[in-house]
Design an enzyme around this catalytic site. Structure first.
Site, short mmCIF file in Angstrom:
data_model
loop_
_atom_site.label_atom_id
_atom_site.label_comp_id
_atom_site.label_asym_id
_atom_site.label_seq_id
_atom_site.Cartn_x
_atom_site.Cartn_y
_atom_site.Cartn_z
CD GLU A 264 -2.84 -0.74 2.74
OE1 GLU A 264 -2.74 0.46 3.09
OE2 GLU A 264 -3.52 -1.69 3.03
CD GLU A 315 -12.28 1.51 0.56
OE1 GLU A 315 -12.79 0.70 1.14
OE2 GLU A 315 -11.16 1.79 0.48
CE LYS A 318 -10.07 2.19 4.96
NZ LYS A 318 -9.07 2.11 3.92
CD GLU A 324 -7.51 6.05 7.23
OE1 GLU A 324 -7.54 4.99 6.67
OE2 GLU A 324 -6.26 6.35 7.66
#
Length: 456
Positions: A264, A315, A318, A324
């Site tokens: 990542e 997202e 999340k 985030e």
């Protein structure tokens, strides 16, 4: 043959023989959102980009089915909550594998099982040795099924596994983690599996903006930062990778080749003053360029570092802060959050029967195979199978019961084997992998266990 077909064939043969210095790029595909496209649409989207490797965070069957026969390699994951069960014995690991993985191979190219995610630095998970035992049990399952060369087992770590990350040349793993890290690294070395690290210069800059140069975090500080041993770093990501390399060497594995894979890395477009579209675009553009150019690091300049960008989508469900939920390159509707070049010159060319860019970008050489396209009509697929094993002259004994390629007993798997045999028999011409539009040329070897897909 028409002049057009002759030119196309000549171009295809030429491209298959060129040794490219450009490599494919991975992407993380998270699904914690209520506005995301279907996995089938995601697979179609990615086939028009430079991403030829995808990492997911579970074994979602809809995703695994959607990526079948796409030529895209997948890293799947064991959720942290499942690790204790898999660590208890090989039988539990085998049941997990039979349920979660076996039904989808070989049509879905699963190349790595990531056991957990940042398990060792999760304060709620105190049994560190369970991670190693789960990894060992899964590897034993793969070994018993003849899949250990096709599918590797690893686990992604956060940078918090290090006692310190600077200077890179003297970094070591945290003292409390030394026993389990020694066991894990030994297993990775023995099985030729990558050490996976989630590396985020963004967090280092966000937490210490007065101490970290923004351009250094954004992979573009031309003046560089000097390590006491003489290594010069123009970006923080290289320094983070080499810090991991030093920690591995400090365990006594310096004379062994252990690939480091950046599982990542990314930069958010919203969330704080440094999380902007422009910074996200700059970081991910440079990250993708770095991955494609197959660059090593100052400490190991000849090492290939595979990179998985985080992330494919924003997202919206999340947990955590705003940042985030905003690491994505794409919005849920498939539009880009910011402008970043993901184009692939050779992607999604229907004249060649499907996706061929992964082969050209990752320099896998001239070996090519033909497999069934995902979501092709099953009646047509069955007709293709009947043709190949009948008038087509293919020896289909290997996909009969008791044959090495009988399992999985699915028409798509059997047809892929027959298609490829026919394709190889007739000289690997692109029209020999058409089959009424159901065939797909791929440079990802679909062989598994004792089942061998022939190639020239």
């Amino acid at each position: 043959m028409s002049l057009f077909c002759t030119l196309v064939l000549s171009l295809f043969i030429l491209l298959s023989l060129i040794n490219y210095d450009v490599h494919g790029v991975g992407i993380n595909y998270g699904t914690i959102g209520n506005n995301l496209p279907s996995p089938k649409k995601v697979a179609q989207l990615l086939q028009s980009t430079i991403f030829d490797k995808v990492k997911i965070y579970d074994t979602n069957p809809e995703i695994l089915e959607a990526f079948s026969n796409t030529g895209i390699d997948l890293i799947v994951a064991v959720e942290n909550s499942q690790i204790k069960n898999l660590s208890e014995n090989q039988s539990n690991a085998d049941k997990w594998f039979v349920t979660r993985i076996l039904p989808f191979i070989p049509s879905t190219s699963i190349v790595t099982i990531a056991v957990g995610n940042e398990y060792l630095t999760d304060d709620q998970l105190l049994d560190h040795n369970a991670l190693f035992q789960a990894m060992q049990n899964l590897h034993s399952v793969l070994l018993s099924r003849g899949l250990n060369r096709k599918i590797k087992v690893s686990t992604p770590h956060s940078m918090a596994v290090l006692a310190s990350s600077f200077p890179p040349s003297s970094s070591t793993f945290a003292t409390t983690l030394l026993p389990v890290m020694t066991s894990i690294v030994a297993l990775l070395s023995d099985t030729n599996s990558p050490f996976m690290i989630n590396a985020y210069p963004y967090f280092a800059y966000r937490d210490n903006p007065s101490m970290v140069n923004l351009e250094y975090a954004l992979l573009g500080n031309t003046s560089g930062v000097r390590d006491p041993k003489g290594y010069v770093y123009t970006n923080m990501l290289d320094a983070q990778i080499d810090a991991i390399r030093s920690a591995i060497n400090a365990l006594g594995f310096g004379n062994q080749t252990i690939q480091i894979l950046v599982s990542e890395s990314g930069w958010p477009s919203r969330g704080d003053t440094s999380a902007t579209n422009e910074n996200a675009r700059t970081y991910n553009t440079r990250l993708i360029q770095r991955a494609q150019l197959n660059k090593g690091t100052p400490m190991s300049p000849k090492d290939r570092i595979d990179v998985f960008v985080f992330a494919l989508f924003n997202e919206n469900k999340k947990q955590g802060g705003v940042s985030e939920r905003n690491f994505g390159i794409f919005n849920g509707d498939g539009t880009k959050v910011y402008d970043v070049d993901l184009s692939c010159e050779f992607c999604s060319n229907e004249k060649f029967g499907g996706k061929i860019e992964s082969s050209l970008l990752s320099s896998r050489g001239p070996s090519v195979w033909c497999v069934a396209k995902p979501h092709a009509d099953e009646k047509v697929i069955q007709a293709v199978l009947d043709f190949c094993c009948g008038p087509g002259g293919v020896d289909c004994r290997e996909i009969h019961e008791n044959g090495d390629c009988f399992q999985p007993d699915k028409v798509y798997a059997h047809t892929s084997y027959a298609m490829n045999a026919y394709y190889q028999m007739h000289g690997r011409n692109y029209w020999n992998c058409d089959f009424k539009g159901t065939g797909l040329v791929t440079f990802s070897d679909p062989s598994y266990g004792k089942c061998f897909y022939s190639h020239q």
